[in-house]
Write a protein that holds these residues in place. Structure first.
Motif, mmCIF file in Angstrom:
data_model
loop_
_atom_site.group_PDB
_atom_site.id
_atom_site.type_symbol
_atom_site.label_atom_id
_atom_site.label_comp_id
_atom_site.label_asym_id
_atom_site.label_seq_id
_atom_site.Cartn_x
_atom_site.Cartn_y
_atom_site.Cartn_z
ATOM 1 N N ASN A 78 0.831 -1.165 -0.032
ATOM 2 C CA ASN A 78 0.016 -0.035 -0.028
ATOM 3 C C ASN A 78 1.009 1.251 0.062
ATOM 4 O OD1 ASN A 78 -2.935 -0.900 0.518
ATOM 5 N ND2 ASN A 78 -1.589 -2.064 1.902
ATOM 6 N N ASP A 79 0.537 2.176 -0.792
ATOM 7 C CA ASP A 79 1.132 3.332 -0.745
ATOM 8 C C ASP A 79 0.205 4.671 -0.546
ATOM 9 O OD1 ASP A 79 0.497 5.008 -3.547
ATOM 10 O OD2 ASP A 79 1.355 3.064 -4.156
ATOM 11 N N THR A 80 0.485 5.890 -0.232
ATOM 12 C CA THR A 80 -0.198 6.888 0.042
ATOM 13 C C THR A 80 0.135 8.068 -1.019
ATOM 14 O OG1 THR A 80 1.360 7.989 1.669
ATOM 15 C CG2 THR A 80 -0.626 6.634 2.488
ATOM 16 N N GLY A 81 0.289 7.521 -2.011
ATOM 17 C CA GLY A 81 0.838 8.283 -3.363
ATOM 18 C C GLY A 81 -0.265 9.169 -3.965
ATOM 19 N N VAL A 82 -0.038 9.544 -5.242
ATOM 20 C CA VAL A 82 -1.029 10.209 -5.968
ATOM 21 C C VAL A 82 -2.282 9.448 -6.439
ATOM 22 C CG1 VAL A 82 0.512 11.955 -6.936
ATOM 23 C CG2 VAL A 82 0.290 9.768 -8.054
ATOM 24 N N GLY A 83 -2.201 8.117 -6.103
ATOM 25 C CA GLY A 83 -3.366 7.484 -6.688
ATOM 26 C C GLY A 83 -3.390 6.723 -7.910
ATOM 27 N N LEU A 84 -4.166 5.485 -8.118
ATOM 28 C CA LEU A 84 -3.901 4.656 -9.122
ATOM 29 C C LEU A 84 -4.033 5.257 -10.623
ATOM 30 C CD1 LEU A 84 -3.412 1.728 -9.853
ATOM 31 C CD2 LEU A 84 -5.720 1.320 -9.788
ATOM 32 N N ASP A 85 -5.111 6.106 -10.680
ATOM 33 C CA ASP A 85 -5.468 6.615 -11.961
ATOM 34 C C ASP A 85 -4.056 7.514 -12.325
ATOM 35 O OD1 ASP A 85 -7.851 5.486 -11.967
ATOM 36 O OD2 ASP A 85 -8.954 7.206 -11.557
ATOM 37 N N ALA A 86 -3.714 8.448 -11.464
ATOM 38 C CA ALA A 86 -2.747 9.336 -11.855
ATOM 39 C C ALA A 86 -1.359 8.620 -12.044
ATOM 40 C CB ALA A 86 -2.452 10.514 -10.883
ATOM 41 N N ALA A 87 -1.128 7.485 -11.296
ATOM 42 C CA ALA A 87 0.271 6.732 -11.413
ATOM 43 C C ALA A 87 0.243 5.912 -12.438
ATOM 44 C CB ALA A 87 0.247 5.727 -9.992
ATOM 45 N N LEU A 88 -0.828 5.719 -13.346
ATOM 46 C CA LEU A 88 -0.527 4.524 -14.585
ATOM 47 C C LEU A 88 -0.153 5.571 -15.699
ATOM 48 C CD1 LEU A 88 -4.297 2.800 -14.567
ATOM 49 C CD2 LEU A 88 -1.922 1.724 -13.993
ATOM 50 N N PRO A 89 0.897 4.940 -16.402
ATOM 51 C CA PRO A 89 1.348 5.280 -17.538
ATOM 52 C C PRO A 89 0.302 5.859 -18.473
ATOM 53 C CG PRO A 89 2.481 3.222 -17.131
ATOM 54 C CD PRO A 89 1.126 3.280 -16.364
ATOM 55 N N PRO A 90 0.996 6.869 -19.306
ATOM 56 C CA PRO A 90 -0.305 7.481 -20.374
ATOM 57 C C PRO A 90 -1.112 6.500 -21.272
ATOM 58 C CG PRO A 90 1.667 9.018 -20.153
ATOM 59 C CD PRO A 90 1.928 7.500 -19.488
ATOM 60 N N ASP A 91 -0.247 5.309 -21.559
ATOM 61 C CA ASP A 91 -0.793 4.486 -22.475
ATOM 62 C C ASP A 91 -1.863 3.418 -21.885
ATOM 63 O OD1 ASP A 91 0.989 3.018 -21.222
ATOM 64 O OD2 ASP A 91 2.292 2.327 -22.794
ATOM 65 N N GLY A 92 -1.946 3.661 -20.525
ATOM 66 C CA GLY A 92 -2.712 2.637 -19.828
ATOM 67 C C GLY A 92 -2.058 1.496 -19.526
ATOM 68 N N GLY A 93 -0.920 1.087 -19.747
ATOM 69 C CA GLY A 93 -0.248 0.114 -19.290
ATOM 70 C C GLY A 93 -0.009 -0.048 -17.591
ATOM 71 N N LEU A 108 -4.498 -4.858 -8.711
ATOM 72 C CA LEU A 108 -4.393 -3.252 -8.325
ATOM 73 C C LEU A 108 -5.658 -2.551 -8.076
ATOM 74 C CD1 LEU A 108 -1.618 -2.450 -11.135
ATOM 75 C CD2 LEU A 108 -1.152 -2.818 -8.741
ATOM 76 N N ALA A 109 -5.421 -1.732 -7.090
ATOM 77 C CA ALA A 109 -6.746 -1.186 -6.923
ATOM 78 C C ALA A 109 -6.385 0.382 -5.975
ATOM 79 C CB ALA A 109 -7.720 -1.848 -5.825
ATOM 80 N N ALA A 110 -7.232 1.070 -6.003
ATOM 81 C CA ALA A 110 -7.103 2.449 -5.424
ATOM 82 C C ALA A 110 -7.148 2.195 -4.033
ATOM 83 C CB ALA A 110 -8.405 3.300 -5.946
ATOM 84 N N ALA A 111 -6.408 2.892 -3.266
ATOM 85 C CA ALA A 111 -6.751 2.706 -1.774
ATOM 86 C C ALA A 111 -7.927 3.524 -1.228
ATOM 87 C CB ALA A 111 -5.506 2.824 -0.997
ATOM 88 N N PRO A 112 -8.550 3.213 -0.316
ATOM 89 C CA PRO A 112 -9.669 4.174 0.122
ATOM 90 C C PRO A 112 -9.249 5.507 0.486
ATOM 91 C CG PRO A 112 -10.036 2.044 1.039
ATOM 92 C CD PRO A 112 -8.637 2.029 0.592
ATOM 93 N N ALA A 113 -8.007 5.575 1.189
ATOM 94 C CA ALA A 113 -7.757 6.899 1.853
ATOM 95 C C ALA A 113 -6.857 7.588 0.815
ATOM 96 C CB ALA A 113 -6.972 6.594 3.213
#
Length: 357
Positions: free
Chosen positions: A297-312, A336-341
């Motif tokens: 688990n990480d408290t980073g920018v979130g899954l959507d923002a972390a994925l590469p631009p090509d969706g990979g 892979l999933a977005a963390a609730p917090a």
């Protein structure tokens, strides 16, 4: 241990002999029952004759093949030795088995010699056909078992080669990223660059000093992960915080090397580094029934923002998927999933070894 040095009387050989004996007894019962139905004597007498001839032939042939080829992987003598062993088993089984049967029914020893030529011939033909048929069946069964073992070895070697290939791809990937970060840090903060170089040297020494294996304890994987996070902490400073949670009863569970590092590397690169204040990474292992579950688990920018631009999902994550599929097949899972917090969560799940308490 090579096939030529295998113990002659190993447990596996005796288990196979017992299995052959039980099959022989069942086959003799069928023959004896068939002969009694056809009117060639009482059921009891035919069973004694059939079982005596069959089991003695089995004992001679099965013990003989162990004596002649017990150190080899294929337990059957080659060439004339094999044919001679079958002939010996048929001869001994025929004469001794008939003598036992004659004694049971109260007939003179080897009474078959006074039989009509047709009856004697039929007895010999039945003995030959049954013994040769059973020998061929057992030979085919052993050959099939040997070919299956060879196939298993080939598949295991292919799996090992694939794991080695995946590991050789992962290690340079991590090293190149670290060296790129080190190059930037040399210009911006030379003292921290020196500290990072020392950490890198220690990490590589530990990694390269041990022999490459296809699996190591989960505790070793967490230790290696701790070295890597310490290495990254030199570069990121207080922007990186981490916790490693490994229960004591899971420390010795075998896992493929470099299984978790790509997940942590992905969290740092795509989750924490883009975030100004950084964040925290938590790696936890737990038992879920008969499966091992590991979460990053990480408290980073979130899954959507972390994925590469090509969706990979990135090089490291694809490699983790491949390593899981290679070792555990369809029984493994990676999500892979977005963390609730906020941030992201990578979850691995695969079966625990059968011997795990």
């Amino acid at each position: 241990m090579t096939p030529d040095t295998l113990p002659r009387f190993r447990a596996e050989n005796f288990r196979n002999m017992l299995r052959h004996g039980l099959i022989t007894v069942a086959f003799c019962c069928v023959i004896g029952t068939g002969l009694s139905i056809s009117g060639n004597g009482t059921w009891a007498s035919q069973m004694v004759y059939s079982l005596s001839i069959g089991t003695i032939s089995w004992l001679v042939i099965d013990s003989g093949r162990l004596m002649l080829s017990g150190h080899k992987e294929v337990l059957w003598p080659k060439g004339l030795w094999g044919y001679g062993l079958v002939a010996l088993g048929v001869t001994v089984g025929f004469f001794v088995g008939n003598a036992i049967g004659d004694a049971f029914v109260g007939a003179p020893p080897l009474e078959f010699r006074s039989f009509a030529a047709r009856k004697t011939a039929s007895t010999i033909v039945i003995t030959l056909a049954a013994t040769i048929g059973m020998c061929y069946f057992f030979f085919s069964l052993g050959k099939s078992r040997h070919m299956q073992s060879q196939l298993d070895v080939a598949q295991r070697e292919a799996t090992e080669a694939r794991l080695k290939l995946l590991e050789t791809q992962l290690e340079p990937h991590m090293l190149f990223n670290t060296l790129a970060n080190l190059r930037v840090l040399i210009t911006l903060d030379p003292p921290r660059a020196v500290a990072m170089l020392d950490r890198l040297n220690s990490y590589l020494r530990v990694t390269l000093s041990g022999s490459r294996t296809l699996a190591h304890p989960l505790s070793a994987e967490f230790d290696r992960l701790g070295d890597y996070l310490e290495l990254m902490s030199v570069r990121m400073g207080e922007r990186l915080r981490y916790t490693l949670d490994l229960p004591e009863d899971l420390r010795d569970i075998p896992v493929p090397p470099l299984l978790l590092q790509p997940l942590v590397e992905n969290s740092i690169r795509h989750g924490l580094e883009p975030k100004v204040e950084g964040g925290e990474i938590a790696v936890r292992a737990r038992r879920n029934g008969d499966r091992l579950v590991i979460e990053v688990n990480d408290t980073g920018v979130g899954l959507d923002a972390a994925l590469p631009p090509d969706g990979g999902s990135g090089f490291g994550l694809e490699q983790v998927r491949e390593r899981l599929a290679t070792v555990y097949g369809a029984h493994s899972e990676m999500r892979l999933a977005a963390a609730p917090a906020g941030g992201a969560c990578a979850m691995l799940s695969f079966p625990l070894p059968m011997a795990a308490p």
